[in-house]
Design an enzyme around this catalytic site. Structure first.
Site, mmCIF file in Angstrom:
data_model
loop_
_atom_site.group_PDB
_atom_site.id
_atom_site.type_symbol
_atom_site.label_atom_id
_atom_site.label_comp_id
_atom_site.label_asym_id
_atom_site.label_seq_id
_atom_site.Cartn_x
_atom_site.Cartn_y
_atom_site.Cartn_z
ATOM 1 N N HIS A 61 0.810 -1.215 0.000
ATOM 2 C CA HIS A 61 0.000 0.000 0.000
ATOM 3 C C HIS A 61 0.847 1.271 0.000
ATOM 4 O O HIS A 61 1.967 1.286 0.502
ATOM 5 C CB HIS A 61 -0.879 0.051 1.251
ATOM 6 C CG HIS A 61 -1.739 -1.148 1.441
ATOM 7 N ND1 HIS A 61 -1.940 -1.712 2.670
ATOM 8 C CD2 HIS A 61 -2.447 -1.902 0.560
ATOM 9 C CE1 HIS A 61 -2.748 -2.760 2.549
ATOM 10 N NE2 HIS A 61 -3.064 -2.895 1.275
ATOM 11 N N LYS A 70 6.543 6.185 6.748
ATOM 12 C CA LYS A 70 6.092 5.311 7.834
ATOM 13 C C LYS A 70 7.285 4.826 8.645
ATOM 14 O O LYS A 70 8.315 4.478 8.087
ATOM 15 C CB LYS A 70 5.351 4.088 7.277
ATOM 16 C CG LYS A 70 4.074 4.444 6.536
ATOM 17 C CD LYS A 70 3.427 3.215 5.918
ATOM 18 C CE LYS A 70 2.181 3.618 5.143
ATOM 19 N NZ LYS A 70 1.594 2.465 4.446
ATOM 20 N N TYR A 130 2.782 1.511 13.530
ATOM 21 C CA TYR A 130 3.540 2.369 12.634
ATOM 22 C C TYR A 130 3.026 3.793 12.688
ATOM 23 O O TYR A 130 1.847 4.053 12.830
ATOM 24 C CB TYR A 130 3.610 1.842 11.207
ATOM 25 C CG TYR A 130 2.301 1.602 10.489
ATOM 26 C CD1 TYR A 130 1.807 2.529 9.586
ATOM 27 C CD2 TYR A 130 1.579 0.440 10.694
ATOM 28 C CE1 TYR A 130 0.625 2.301 8.907
ATOM 29 C CE2 TYR A 130 0.408 0.196 10.023
ATOM 30 C CZ TYR A 130 -0.078 1.135 9.133
ATOM 31 O OH TYR A 130 -1.254 0.911 8.460
#
Length: 186
Positions: A61, A70, A130
């Site tokens: 993604h 992230k 995350y």
């Protein structure tokens, strides 16, 4: 903290210093000044937490117009964490990197904007936390199918547990064609 560059520019493996004694352990998972000193001067605006059973594969993604950086870590279990460079002008476009992150090794992976990200749970269960540099926008989400033969990720699994959404993701080639034809409509 030890910040380890990888072969994909901007993707950094982070090994925190862990203080252990008979009571357990203590570590810093994020320190803005130390991250900035290592070249990761980022502001996180959203934290996410997932729990998944063994064989679950989440990904790959990203977001297109508002890409997210992230910082990924595991607080229970172990995952095989994967990133793929989707920056169209990058010399490493289409290349992937996989690392094992676990509650035991305390490693974290910083994934900068411009990469799709996913992971496969290799332990009985895993909990993944995350931090993100941009808010999640479901209308901006893009992705790449986990088993794209042109990328060739060796996940170590033949039949992962996938969401319906992840089963329908395009190949990287098909995603790029779609984005080049209509970059404002993902």
């Amino acid at each position: 903290m030890n910040f380890i560059p990888t072969e994909l520019p901007g993707v950094i493996l982070i090994e925190p210093q862990v203080f252990r004694d008979e009571r357990g352990f203590f570590l810093e998972t994020y320190h803005a000044a130390k991250f900035a000193q290592a070249g990761l001067d980022v502001a996180f605006v959203q934290d996410n937490h997932s729990r998944s059973v063994q064989g679950t594969l989440r990904g790959l993604h990203a977001q297109w117009r508002r890409p997210q950086g992230k910082l990924v870590r595991v607080i229970a279990g172990e995952i095989f964490d994967v990133v793929v460079d989707i920056r169209l002008d990058s010399p490493t476009f289409g290349r992937w990197l996989g690392v094992r992150l676990s509650a035991e090794n305390f490693r974290q992976l910083y994934v900068p904007p411009g990469f799709v990200h996913g992971f496969c749970v290799v332990s009985d269960m895993a909990e993944v936390l995350y931090k993100c540099t941009a808010l999640y926008d479901p209308g901006d989400e893009i992705g790449v199918i986990w088993n794209d033969p042109e990328i060739g990720i060796d996940w170590g699994i033949e039949s992962p547990l996938l969401s319906e959404k992840d089963r329908r993701l395009p190949t990287l080639r098909a995603l790029v064609q779609r984005l080049q034809q209509a970059p404002d409509s993902v």
